[in-house]
Design an enzyme around this catalytic site. Structure first.
Site, PDB file in Angstrom:
ATOM      1  N   SER A  89       0.844  -1.197   0.000  1.00 37.94           N
ATOM      2  CA  SER A  89       0.000   0.000   0.000  1.00 37.94           C
ATOM      3  C   SER A  89       0.879   1.248   0.000  1.00 37.94           C
ATOM      4  O   SER A  89       2.054   1.186  -0.384  1.00 37.94           O
ATOM      5  CB  SER A  89      -0.933  -0.035   1.208  1.00 37.94           C
ATOM      6  OG  SER A  89      -1.916   0.973   1.088  1.00 37.94           O
ATOM      7  N   ASN A  90       0.334   2.387   0.385  1.00 34.77           N
ATOM      8  CA  ASN A  90       1.096   3.636   0.405  1.00 34.77           C
ATOM      9  C   ASN A  90       0.592   4.522   1.547  1.00 34.77           C
ATOM     10  O   ASN A  90      -0.329   4.148   2.265  1.00 34.77           O
ATOM     11  CB  ASN A  90       0.987   4.341  -0.954  1.00 34.77           C
ATOM     12  CG  ASN A  90      -0.450   4.626  -1.315  1.00 34.77           C
ATOM     13  OD1 ASN A  90      -1.134   5.395  -0.636  1.00 34.77           O
ATOM     14  ND2 ASN A  90      -0.951   3.971  -2.369  1.00 34.77           N
ATOM     15  N   HIS A  91       1.195   5.700   1.681  1.00 29.93           N
ATOM     16  CA  HIS A  91       0.920   6.554   2.841  1.00 29.93           C
ATOM     17  C   HIS A  91      -0.318   7.431   2.717  1.00 29.93           C
ATOM     18  O   HIS A  91      -0.531   8.299   3.557  1.00 29.93           O
ATOM     19  CB  HIS A  91       2.115   7.480   3.094  1.00 29.93           C
ATOM     20  CG  HIS A  91       3.336   6.768   3.579  1.00 29.93           C
ATOM     21  ND1 HIS A  91       3.367   6.087   4.765  1.00 29.93           N
ATOM     22  CD2 HIS A  91       4.571   6.636   3.040  1.00 29.93           C
ATOM     23  CE1 HIS A  91       4.571   5.571   4.940  1.00 29.93           C
ATOM     24  NE2 HIS A  91       5.318   5.887   3.898  1.00 29.93           N
ATOM     25  N   ALA A 140      -4.578   7.516  -4.272  1.00 33.69           N
ATOM     26  CA  ALA A 140      -3.217   7.043  -4.547  1.00 33.69           C
ATOM     27  C   ALA A 140      -3.333   5.562  -4.890  1.00 33.69           C
ATOM     28  O   ALA A 140      -3.326   4.694  -4.014  1.00 33.69           O
ATOM     29  CB  ALA A 140      -2.331   7.251  -3.332  1.00 33.69           C
TER      30      ALA A 140
END
Ligand code: CTP
Ligand code: CA
Length: 227
Positions: free
Chosen positions: A33-35, A101
């Site tokens: 995943s991402n922030h 995102a």
């Protein structure tokens, strides 16, 4: 007396917004995943609703949610689920803002049992996800307005303008991670807007709610031009 907004410039318009990260499973206990917190896209959904639009929000996993109860939230996890939800809702949407995102790659296979530790090295095979925004841009109708984000750490303007053109957007929001107080998990953001007419608007650092209002103002202006 109830609060009746004086101005609802987007009354009668349907808006589709994406926000948050996507989460791509590797096995039952791990993921990629991402922030992204989803805060920027959620603020845009609220701002569009405040301007009178009927808003659907396709939201990746996050603890944040829109403040406006009229925003219909569709919860998804993976890029593939976000893609399906966007495709299903695109034909009737007048305004689309893709603030999510989205993972560019996902594990080629999802293993159904926990992967056990073994060798010193381990390689995960990844495959590309669909570029949702590009797909929508390629199928954009005459009266549809498409807004994308461009998250960059370098060559910001060049990359943002490339996305505006390549994805057939009406407006791109450049989010530079170089700027103090901008980007992931902050309550503030500092962005620059580039529109299809070549207009460039550098906004100062402000709250994501204020940035969202500015983006919605730019959308309303472009909508007037469409007519
Ligand atoms: N986007 C999308 N689907 C993807 C990847 C990105 O819809 N699979 C959208 C994002 O929501 C954003 C825009 O495309 O509005 C730009 O995302 P970004 O990650 O900045 O650009 P990419 O086109 O993915 O290119 P790169 O990551 O290589 O810069
Ligand atoms: Ca990307």
């Amino acid at each position: 007396q109830t609060n009746i907004p004086l101005q609802q410039p987007l009354k009668g318009k349907l808006a589709l917004v994406t926000a948050g990260p996507t989460v791509e499973p590797i096995d039952p206990v791990r993921f990629i995943s991402n922030h992204s917190s989803g805060k920027m896209g959620i603020a845009i959904a609220d701002a569009l609703a405040a301007a009178g639009a009927t808003v659907k929000l396709v939201l990746g996993p996050t603890r944040y949610a829109p403040a406006d109860p009229s925003v219909e939230t569709i919860h998804i996890t993976t890029a593939a689920e976000m893609f399906n939800s966007c495709i299903a809702n695109y034909p009737m949407s007048d305004i689309v803002v893709m603030a999510a995102a989205v993972a560019d790659y996902r594990p080629k296979t999802v293993v159904d049992k926990k992967i056990k530790k073994g060798n010193e090295d381990m390689t995960l095979e990844l495959e590309k996800t669909h570029d949702i925004l590009r797909t929508l841009g390629n199928n954009k109708g005459q009266d549809q307005l498409l807004v994308g984000f461009s998250l960059e750490t370098n060559n910001e303007k060049e990359y943002a303008l490339k996305k505006l053109k390549d994805k057939n957007l009406d407006l791109v929001v450049l989010n530079s991670l170089k700027d103090e107080g901008a980007g992931f998990n902050h309550d503030t953001n500092k962005v620059t807007l580039f529109d299809r007419d070549g207009k460039e608007t550098a906004l100062p650092l402000k709250s994501k709610q204020e940035v969202a209002k500015d983006i919605v103002s730019a959308i309303i202006e472009l909508q007037h031009e469409n007519k």
